[in-house]
Design a protein around this motif. Structure first.
Motif, PDB file in Angstrom:
ATOM      1  N   ARG A   1     -43.134  18.668   4.272  1.00 10.53           N
ATOM      2  CA  ARG A   1     -43.887  19.366   3.212  1.00 10.53           C
ATOM      3  C   ARG A   1     -44.070  18.474   1.992  1.00 10.53           C
ATOM      4  N   ASN A   2     -43.069  17.622   1.710  1.00  9.85           N
ATOM      5  CA  ASN A   2     -43.149  16.727   0.550  1.00  9.85           C
ATOM      6  C   ASN A   2     -43.940  15.464   0.832  1.00  9.85           C
ATOM      7  N   ASN A   3     -44.475  15.355   2.061  1.00  9.26           N
ATOM      8  CA  ASN A   3     -45.257  14.193   2.474  1.00  9.26           C
ATOM      9  C   ASN A   3     -44.441  12.907   2.437  1.00  9.26           C
ATOM     10  N   ASP A   4     -43.127  13.032   2.663  1.00 11.35           N
ATOM     11  CA  ASP A   4     -42.268  11.851   2.720  1.00 11.35           C
ATOM     12  C   ASP A   4     -42.528  11.100   4.028  1.00 11.35           C
ATOM     13  N   THR A   5     -42.169   9.822   4.037  1.00  8.73           N
ATOM     14  CA  THR A   5     -42.301   9.029   5.261  1.00  8.73           C
ATOM     15  C   THR A   5     -41.261   9.476   6.273  1.00  8.73           C
ATOM     16  N   ILE A   6     -41.700   9.750   7.500  1.00  5.64           N
ATOM     17  CA  ILE A   6     -40.803  10.170   8.572  1.00  5.64           C
ATOM     18  C   ILE A   6     -40.973   9.207   9.741  1.00  5.64           C
ATOM     19  N   VAL A   7     -39.858   8.665  10.211  1.00  9.19           N
ATOM     20  CA  VAL A   7     -39.881   7.705  11.318  1.00  9.19           C
ATOM     21  C   VAL A   7     -39.830   8.467  12.644  1.00  9.19           C
ATOM     22  N   THR A   8     -40.771   8.174  13.546  1.00 10.34           N
ATOM     23  CA  THR A   8     -40.797   8.830  14.860  1.00 10.34           C
ATOM     24  C   THR A   8     -40.681   7.829  16.003  1.00 10.34           C
ATOM     25  N   ASN A   9     -40.819   6.549  15.692  1.00  5.22           N
ATOM     26  CA  ASN A   9     -40.864   5.512  16.721  1.00  5.22           C
ATOM     27  C   ASN A   9     -39.479   4.896  16.914  1.00  5.22           C
ATOM     28  N   SER A  10     -38.975   4.910  18.154  1.00  3.29           N
ATOM     29  CA  SER A  10     -37.625   4.391  18.421  1.00  3.29           C
ATOM     30  C   SER A  10     -37.532   2.886  18.162  1.00  3.29           C
ATOM     31  N   ARG A  11     -38.644   2.151  18.339  1.00  2.68           N
ATOM     32  CA  ARG A  11     -38.635   0.715  18.050  1.00  2.68           C
ATOM     33  C   ARG A  11     -38.447   0.482  16.557  1.00  2.68           C
ATOM     34  N   HIS A  12     -39.135   1.271  15.737  1.00  2.00           N
ATOM     35  CA  HIS A  12     -38.976   1.169  14.286  1.00  2.00           C
ATOM     36  C   HIS A  12     -37.545   1.530  13.883  1.00  2.00           C
ATOM     37  N   TYR A  13     -37.020   2.579  14.502  1.00  2.00           N
ATOM     38  CA  TYR A  13     -35.656   3.037  14.203  1.00  2.00           C
ATOM     39  C   TYR A  13     -34.640   1.928  14.474  1.00  2.00           C
ATOM     40  N   ASP A  14     -34.792   1.257  15.599  1.00  2.00           N
ATOM     41  CA  ASP A  14     -33.877   0.177  15.968  1.00  2.00           C
ATOM     42  C   ASP A  14     -33.976  -0.980  14.969  1.00  2.00           C
ATOM     43  N   ALA A  15     -35.207  -1.329  14.584  1.00  2.00           N
ATOM     44  CA  ALA A  15     -35.400  -2.422  13.624  1.00  2.00           C
ATOM     45  C   ALA A  15     -34.825  -2.061  12.251  1.00  2.00           C
ATOM     46  N   LEU A  16     -34.969  -0.796  11.850  1.00  2.00           N
ATOM     47  CA  LEU A  16     -34.415  -0.353  10.559  1.00  2.00           C
ATOM     48  C   LEU A  16     -32.892  -0.424  10.560  1.00  2.00           C
ATOM     49  N   LEU A  17     -32.269  -0.039  11.672  1.00  2.92           N
ATOM     50  CA  LEU A  17     -30.810  -0.135  11.771  1.00  2.92           C
ATOM     51  C   LEU A  17     -30.339  -1.578  11.631  1.00  2.92           C
ATOM     52  N   LYS A  18     -31.053  -2.491  12.289  1.00 11.05           N
ATOM     53  CA  LYS A  18     -30.682  -3.907  12.214  1.00 11.05           C
ATOM     54  C   LYS A  18     -30.915  -4.461  10.808  1.00 11.05           C
ATOM     55  N   ALA A  19     -32.026  -4.033  10.172  1.00 10.86           N
ATOM     56  CA  ALA A  19     -32.305  -4.483   8.804  1.00 10.86           C
ATOM     57  C   ALA A  19     -31.220  -3.984   7.851  1.00 10.86           C
ATOM     58  N   LEU A  20     -30.797  -2.728   8.027  1.00 15.36           N
ATOM     59  CA  LEU A  20     -29.742  -2.172   7.169  1.00 15.36           C
ATOM     60  C   LEU A  20     -28.437  -2.943   7.351  1.00 15.36           C
ATOM     61  N   GLU A  21     -28.122  -3.295   8.579  1.00 17.19           N
ATOM     62  CA  GLU A  21     -26.899  -4.058   8.849  1.00 17.19           C
ATOM     63  C   GLU A  21     -26.916  -5.388   8.095  1.00 17.19           C
ATOM     64  N   GLU A  22     -28.082  -6.053   8.089  1.00 22.25           N
ATOM     65  CA  GLU A  22     -28.189  -7.343   7.396  1.00 22.25           C
ATOM     66  C   GLU A  22     -28.150  -7.168   5.878  1.00 22.25           C
ATOM     67  N   ILE A  23     -28.786  -6.096   5.392  1.00 22.23           N
ATOM     68  CA  ILE A  23     -28.787  -5.842   3.944  1.00 22.23           C
ATOM     69  C   ILE A  23     -27.375  -5.533   3.459  1.00 22.23           C
TER      70      ILE A  23
END
Length: 463
Positions: free
Chosen positions: A390-412
């Motif tokens: 409802r707030n038009n926030d970004t929502i991740v639906t792609n498992s490939r994106h999810y995996d890349a975000l997890l790896k990016a967070l680990e490095e950050i």
């Protein structure tokens, strides 16, 4: 990888007969291949027409006229693919479609591979990789929520947010790399306090995006809901009431449903897949027994379980139903359980009041009379976090994106540790480069042929 210098052709509309069909031709020779086979009603030379114009005429194979068509022309980079494109709108006969496509292939076109038009759009910079993947999600969307998320991603909401963070991180990375060139002089070009704020900001955004995947996955794939209970409590009637159609056979005879029945419904823009199961009871009937086994399999697969009881029996046999409820909760402790007392239309007002005051939070309804069904739908919707939608926030639906975000967070988080520990710039630079790499994986700034092949192989041919 396919040759992107070829001129390709494919049916862009769904396969099969229809009122019209659209055949798309894209590539460096698209216009020169189509010009000789198009005979304009006004005698126009197709190659000399302006971009983004539509022309009426006939497709001809020598002296043979194949069909009367409309031809849309897109010159230069002003097309979906970023290269010269022709779209032929012809009549939807299978025969006509194939005749035109075969004519085009004889004149030099190659049949397009799955997703090749969108791949060319990505290669020519018309969209980034996450936007390209959103095209497939948009085509597959079957409810309001999945459509909304796909449209947001196609507009670049997700990739724009990541691109901004990546650029800010890249700027600091450049300064830290510069420090390495002047390591002997012990200077700091990157303000560590500002860098710390940026890393905290990136961490917050990454965690929010990662957390949104649970909601996004539900919206994209729908929520499986198992309707379970003893025989003859009204499970099939409830399924019919939820769907507003006679989907399941309803009978007073216990054990009517021998197998599971499934159907989908959109509630508040979210897809739910309801599963009507065989009644749970002791039985000597082999077929019914198999159906009951399948019931427990479906409960295992479901994300929400509706345990259906009859209102009358619940009032008179509270202890036995308490045991039944606890049995389901113990066997499937992580499953959200909605306890529903059905056939409330058979109760007196005093009995209804007694049921409503029950501390077990029972949802009462009459599936047969359609009483309380809408409230049950609202309760189901509560299991989905639609606030972000409802707030038009970004929502991740792609498992490939999810995996890349997890790896990016680990490095950050490694970078954060490096700042807090006062690590040298050369060690932090390694972690920053890895974080930038995983950001780039999502948008396609970092890619390889195998990755692109896997992504676009799942597209339909004409897209």
């Amino acid at each position: 990888m396919m040759n992107t210098q070829d001129t390709i052709v494919a049916l862009a509309s769904p396969a099969g007969a229809g009122a019209i069909a659209v055949i798309r031709v894209s590539g460096p020779d698209a216009i020169s291949i189509c010009t000789p086979i198009f005979r304009s009603k006004k005698g126009k030379d197709l190659s000399k027409q302006k971009t983004h114009t539509i022309h009426l005429g006939h497709i001809v194979d020598g002296d043979r006229m194949l069909d009367e068509v409309l031809v849309s022309i897109f010159k230069g980079t002003n097309s979906y693919t970023g290269e010269p494109t022709i779209e032929i709108s012809c009549h939807g006969s299978n025969y006509i479609q194939q005749e035109i496509i075969q004519l085009l292939t004889r004149r030099g076109c190659r049949m397009a591979q799955p997703g090749e038009f969108t791949l060319r759009s990505f290669i020519h910079g018309k969209m980034d990789l996450s936007q390209a993947e959103a095209v497939a999600d948009l085509i597959a969307s079957d409810n309001e929520a999945s459509h909304q998320i796909a449209m947001q991603q196609m507009r670049g909401g997700f990739s724009n947010e990541l691109a901004q963070l990546r650029q800010e991180l890249l700027n600091f990375a450049s300064l830290i790399e510069l420090e390495l060139d002047f390591s002997e002089e012990d200077v700091e070009f990157a303000d560590r306090s500002q860098f710390k704020k940026l890393v905290k900001k990136i961490t917050t955004v990454l965690k929010r995006l990662i957390d949104s995947f649970a909601t996004g996955n539900v919206i994209k794939n729908g929520i499986p809901v198992a309707i379970v209970g003893e025989p003859n409590v009204g499970k099939s009637t409830l399924l019919n009431a939820l769907l507003n159609e006679e989907r399941a056979i309803v009978s007073d005879i216990a054990g009517t449903t021998r197998d599971t029945i499934e159907d989908e419904l959109s509630i508040g823009g979210i897809g739910f897949r309801f599963i009507d199961t065989a009644g749970i009871r002791e039985t000597n009937d082999v077929i019914e027994g198999l159906g009951i086994q399948k019931t427990f399999q479906k409960i295992e697969q479901a994300q929400v379980v509706i345990l259906l009881l009859t209102a009358k029996e619940f009032l008179t046999s509270t202890d036995s139903f308490t045991i039944e409820i606890e049995k389901i909760k113990n066997q499937f402790p992580l499953k959200p359980l909605i306890i529903v007392a059905n056939k409330v239309d058979q109760l007196q007002e005093s009995e209804i009041a007694n049921l409503q005051s029950n501390p077990k939070n029972i949802h009462i309804l009459s599936a047969k009379k359609n009483i309380g069904v809408d409230m049950l739908k609202a309760k189901l919707l509560d299991f989905v976090n639609t606030g972000a939608l409802r707030n038009n926030d970004t929502i991740v639906t792609n498992s490939r994106h999810y995996d890349a975000l997890l790896k990016a967070l680990e490095e950050i988080e490694k970078v954060q540790y490096g700042i807090d520990s006062g690590l040298s710039g050369d060690l932090m630079a390694i972690d920053i480069r890895q974080a930038l790499y995983h950001f780039g994986e999502i948008t396609g700034q970092v890619t390889n042929d195998e990755l692109l092949g896997n992504i676009f192989a799942n597209f339909c041919i004409g897209k």
